[in-house]
Design a protein around this motif. Structure first.
Motif, mmCIF file in Angstrom:
data_model
loop_
_atom_site.group_PDB
_atom_site.id
_atom_site.type_symbol
_atom_site.label_atom_id
_atom_site.label_comp_id
_atom_site.label_asym_id
_atom_site.label_seq_id
_atom_site.Cartn_x
_atom_site.Cartn_y
_atom_site.Cartn_z
ATOM 1 N N GLY B 183 23.727 22.091 28.796
ATOM 2 C CA GLY B 183 23.734 23.481 28.346
ATOM 3 C C GLY B 183 25.080 23.887 27.773
ATOM 4 N N ARG B 184 25.090 25.072 27.183
ATOM 5 C CA ARG B 184 26.369 25.641 26.744
ATOM 6 C C ARG B 184 26.749 26.741 27.725
ATOM 7 N NH1 ARG B 184 25.552 27.766 20.759
ATOM 8 N NH2 ARG B 184 27.783 28.165 20.901
ATOM 9 N N VAL B 185 27.893 26.615 28.358
ATOM 10 C CA VAL B 185 28.386 27.651 29.261
ATOM 11 C C VAL B 185 29.656 28.215 28.638
ATOM 12 C CG1 VAL B 185 29.205 28.180 31.582
ATOM 13 C CG2 VAL B 185 27.349 26.529 31.260
ATOM 14 N N LEU B 186 29.572 29.439 28.160
ATOM 15 C CA LEU B 186 30.638 30.008 27.337
ATOM 16 C C LEU B 186 31.390 31.092 28.095
ATOM 17 C CD1 LEU B 186 28.549 30.481 24.069
ATOM 18 C CD2 LEU B 186 29.830 28.457 24.824
ATOM 19 N N PRO B 187 32.690 31.116 27.963
ATOM 20 C CA PRO B 187 33.439 32.204 28.598
ATOM 21 C C PRO B 187 33.330 33.483 27.778
ATOM 22 C CG PRO B 187 34.936 30.793 27.370
ATOM 23 C CD PRO B 187 33.568 30.170 27.241
ATOM 24 N N THR B 188 33.556 34.605 28.452
ATOM 25 C CA THR B 188 33.635 35.901 27.777
ATOM 26 C C THR B 188 34.938 36.574 28.195
ATOM 27 O OG1 THR B 188 31.239 36.130 27.783
ATOM 28 C CG2 THR B 188 32.518 38.161 27.488
ATOM 29 N N PHE B 189 35.643 37.091 27.211
ATOM 30 C CA PHE B 189 36.935 37.735 27.420
ATOM 31 C C PHE B 189 36.701 39.143 27.952
ATOM 32 C CE2 PHE B 189 40.758 39.938 25.741
ATOM 33 C CZ PHE B 189 41.751 39.064 26.158
ATOM 34 N N ARG B 190 37.141 39.405 29.161
ATOM 35 C CA ARG B 190 36.897 40.723 29.770
ATOM 36 C C ARG B 190 38.216 41.306 30.263
ATOM 37 N NH1 ARG B 190 32.047 43.294 32.298
ATOM 38 N NH2 ARG B 190 32.848 45.125 33.342
ATOM 39 N N PRO B 191 38.894 42.089 29.448
ATOM 40 C CA PRO B 191 40.260 42.511 29.763
ATOM 41 C C PRO B 191 40.387 43.826 30.514
ATOM 42 C CG PRO B 191 39.741 43.140 27.530
ATOM 43 C CD PRO B 191 38.493 42.518 28.103
ATOM 44 N N ASP B 192 39.310 44.327 31.140
ATOM 45 C CA ASP B 192 39.378 45.659 31.767
ATOM 46 C C ASP B 192 40.614 45.843 32.642
ATOM 47 O OD1 ASP B 192 36.869 45.683 30.652
ATOM 48 O OD2 ASP B 192 35.798 46.128 32.512
#
Lengths: 464, 464, 464
Positions: B183-192
């Motif tokens: 699978g593709r496991v992708l990060p997400t940028f979450r700068p809160d």
């Protein structure tokens, strides 16, 4: 061969077979009634001069910012949708974007026009763009597609236009005097550009207004008298309503001195944002006062942030598809006006909204008490099948049917008028059919009510 | 013997037989498509390490504040739902509360998991709590219930996680490099936590951010460059989007000097509540600018009052089920950002809401004009059958299908992912089936559209 | 001969035949359960004295501002609807306006009463106004139409009234002591006129309150103790709840010195609008504190702009049909109260709204976390079939069924009570039947749930 969507006899009717049977019978009752269009944006001179429509893009795409907006959203620059970008090119963009209109109100109206007005079979597509352009162009050259012939074939009885207060209404006069033209084309008094001091040409407009129409007075008093005079002129030319596209529903009663002060600050260019709001609110109060006196139905259309995308406005002007609704609150805002005029004899105030939440919360309760207030039909973004059903569901249980205005097509797209009214009739039939199927009203009564909402209500509410 | 709810082939489909027949056929078209999950909260290291899930409570109850909240509302103290309260005890509380989940989205997802993932027949109950705990525990010890095996069986193609900007993304890198994982496991940028100056560790976060990731600059400029650098790092590790959980949808363009002033006041602890709002609004503008430059899709999740119940937050921290939505207004708030970036090439801005009223009033009109704007799927409390139908009804008539994001599961509950996506597909089929039954779109076209909304839309909108 | 609308066994049930079959069976389960009415406005002395109702207008029209408002909207002056305008004349106005009630909740309740209580066949009309007036008048003279006999025939088990804090509750005491009367008629503590310092007689009320009921203390402390004492008196007389008709849902914790300051300014007539809001918000906090102590369920009814039309209020007083809802926000407003009492043992706080938007956005999430919070039933304008279905749809997916209050009739119209509760049961059956038809809950479970929402919930939430 499957029935075409645009001509299917059951289009927009509810899926449940029992309810659909009732809806069909209700629809049959009103399907052929003439069209009453008490608010819209067709240009009266088009009918007066009866000049052929130039081409498919100019008829169906460029003037309709419901249509250009969605093409724009798909990635076509607004410059490529301007009239000077070439009719055939614009049509090709439109045909490429056509699948995006599935499920939208605009898509429904357009498909209906293509098939029922222009006899185009099947769907538009990028591949057939030139063919459909040519087919419609050929039709537009036929005498049967001239505006007056369409007007007759569309079965339009009354069509209200939207006009500048200083318009001489020559086209309306000519049409009224022409024995060969049988419809009623009525002007509507729309003073926004004279009332909203943030309008770029407000000061110039007001100067011209006072100079052309005041009773001799200057300043604020001259301004008020000029508005009164022009309203009278509109009434003499058949107008039944004055329409107000305001920012918010605020109303305010100022004394003359305060109003004069605001007016002078606005003229001298020193008015603040608060001044702008206060003046507009005060002028809505004044417009209500004048409506009580001269009988023009007052319609209020607040809650749209006009020209949301500055760069588009600067490059291509207004009405470019980026007027975006926002939340409004009628209850406190409209109170100053209703305190004084809410029970005034024969005053009709039709309140529209782009914020659905006010239907059950504010408009139905207001119209359910004040004899002057009518809930305006779902307007702009909300004049679509599901939204119209939500409107009836939100309003009827509090205010019944009698306190609503009847359908408003509000359109610049002349050829869409029959499709819009027909869609509205199908939805009224669907809503009433459900109430019958749920044993909430009798089928006989529903047959009376559908005539009332389709035909009697707009005549009664708009004093036609 | 009655069909089980969780496996009934017609679950969630409309009751009207004709419409159901259409819905079934639409569902069949997409039922087996792979899962695209562009936003969620599964921990990548769980997949990297492939360690077995510890126990039923740790898998299904304690990390899911949709679940603990309703048990808490029934009178079970939050302390008794903490991981240290004992897995079996927590499971008993959950089983006792199980009937309260009837009709809820969480209940639907859970029931589906129990039956389709763990093969539990029937309903949970207080009486069978220990038996169901033991049955699931036994399953979790089997190799087929390890995270990677479930990932494969769930037919997940893409799974985005949510990550801290300073995360080294080692798990993502390891998974990408592992030929045995498909699978593709992708990060997400979450700068809160680096953007919201009210966050308790904001100053420490920012200090670390600048020291680890700036281009050498200090202060505000170092901060901005560090964010840009970390976004680049995320892009290099496969990230396709940056996600922003902001208080309000406000955006604001400040000049550098003003932004710097705010930043310094925040660091010195003298920022006011207005400063906090202004800085967050400004940073959303900056994040949009960066997205235009680096191509990360920007997603915005405003409108939740986080940690509403202070005593619960103090005792048990955040994500404890007391984030409560409030009314928001996008139209004016998002305008500064859209003025400058609304038509920027390849910019994608997905706007989510917990306030349903903005769907028809603001989001559909915005997405129907701005090529950058997509209406986010119904999120959190609204990702449930009826709410999803209301969403489609509110949005489609203005913006069609192409301007919406596709389904977002947004979940920490790994085993609920298939149930959530399957529920969404059933609702899309139900909505489209109604349009077909009402002759608003053709059945052939509906078969194209359901593939578009289930599969093509998330790939297109999230640039997958 | 067609079945009458008012007695049709399937009235209000969904049209789809399969769903209707399920709804019928659910309805049958609860159709004959006794009526639990935990909030309403019937006068206890009517039952105590058992005097015959005077005439049809006094029973069915003049006290019911749901009814008079729509007659007024149709153009009948409010003066012609006052009790002194003549019962027969008022009845004629009502009969003329009768068709306007089609599709409204009031129309449904009235039609049901005419047929099932008074045995009037067919519809009202202007032509038969005198005949229907005479027919109902004749009935009212019969012993079977005396209040107590109706109470019994209506199958009312519990009826809560709404009472002034200084009411001696003699009627309630007499009814409780009367062995020939079998229902429970419970007082409700409603302190609005002692809490809202803008109330015209607030100062006089407070002075009387302190003098009659304080523990000897004066000023603010005496006021608080008097409220506590009167609540205790109500509890001793069977009250289960305290009801609060506040302007907004704001709550606020002031320290005693600040509260005292506000109180003194209010008494001296120098309180500002801000003071009024702060005092009311503080008093809601105090009322919650008292409810935690004395166990009275706290119900909150904010969001109505009372007496919107000043001239009508001046001439005819309050409750004249011009209370108009406005937008409210619970999330931040109710937080100070919930911080301190949201998880207090046995505290019940029922939150009502006239603004539907808060159901899915705020009330369901609040009730889905706080054990004290219950979502109040749809109230006033929203206690109608479609609105009740929207309520269940908006709330259930987040909060399930257990966090809602059960139906509230909130009526002054005694004879409408059975019709209202029966309509509510039909709608609950309709909603649950849809969930069953969509395989979201099992039919067996729906049979349990309908008993829960109709019977168990009001008993549990209102501690009956």
């Amino acid at each position: 061969m499957p029935e075409s969507l645009a001509t299917h006899p059951d289009r927009l009717l509810p899926a449940d077979p029992g309810t659909r049977r009732i809806a069909r019978s209700l629809l049959e009752r009103v399907q052929d009634l003439p069209i009453i269009s008490p608010h819209g944006h067709v240009d009266a001179s088009v009918l007066e001069k009866d000049t052929p429509f130039p081409d498919p893009a100019a008829l169906l795409v460029t003037p309709d910012h419901y249509v250009t907006r969605l093409i724009h959203a798909s990635g076509v620059g607004m410059d490529r949708l301007q009239p000077d970008a070439g009719a055939r090119e614009i049509w090709r963009h439109f045909c490429r974007a056509w699948p995006l209109f599935d499920g939208t109100a605009s898509g429904y109206w357009l498909r209906t026009q293509f098939q029922t007005v222009f006899g185009l079979p099947g769907e538009l597509s990028a591949e057939t763009a030139d063919a459909s352009f040519d087919a419609i162009s050929a039709k537009l050259a036929e005498p049967g597609f001239r505006p007056r012939e369409l007007f007759k074939n569309f079965n339009i009885e009354v069509l209200a236009t939207t006009d500048d207060p200083l318009d001489d209404l020559a086209s309306h006069r000519a049409l009224a005097a022409d024995p060969s033209f049988h419809g009623r084309v009525l002007p509507t008094f729309r003073p926004d550009a004279y009332v909203n001091i943030a309008h770029p040409s407000w000061a110039a407009n007001v100067e011209r207004l006072i100079s052309e129409a005041s009773d001799g007075g200057k300043g604020y008093r001259g301004y008020i008298s000029a508005l009164e005079n022009r309203r009278r002129y509109f009434v003499e030319h058949g107008a039944v309503s004055a329409d107000h596209g305001v920012r918010t529903p605020a109303t305010l009663k100022l004394d003359d001195a305060d109003a004069e002060g605001l007016f002078e600050r606005a003229l001298s260019g020193t008015a603040s944002a608060q001044d702008r709001d206060a003046f507009e609110a005060h002028m809505m109060y004044q417009m209500a006062r004048m409506s009580v006196e001269d009988g023009l139905v007052m319609t209020l259309h607040p809650g749209s942030f006009r020209n949301h995308h500055g760069p588009t406005f600067e490059a291509f002007g207004g009405d470019t598809g980026n007027d975006i609704p926002f939340a409004i609150n009628y209850t406190e805002a409209v109170r100053p006006l209703l305190q004084d005029f809410g029970t005034a004899k024969d005053f009709h105030l039709v309140l529209f909204t782009l914020d659905e939440t006010v239907f059950s919360r504010e408009l139905a309760p207001l119209a359910g008490f004040y004899p002057s207030v009518y809930v305006g039909a779902p307007w702009w973004f909300l004049d679509a099948p599901d939204a119209m059903l939500r409107f009836r569901s939100a309003v009827t249980e509090t205010a019944g049917f009698s306190r609503t205005s009847g359908f408003i097509d509000d359109t610049r797209a002349f050829c869409s008028i029959p499709a819009r009214h027909n869609a509205s009739r199908r939805i009224e039939a669907s809503f009433l059919a459900r109430l019958v199927a749920e044993h909430r009203i009798s089928e006989d009564r529903a047959h009376e009510l559908i005539v009332d909402v389709v035909d009697t209500a707009p005549r009664r509410v708009f004093k036609l």
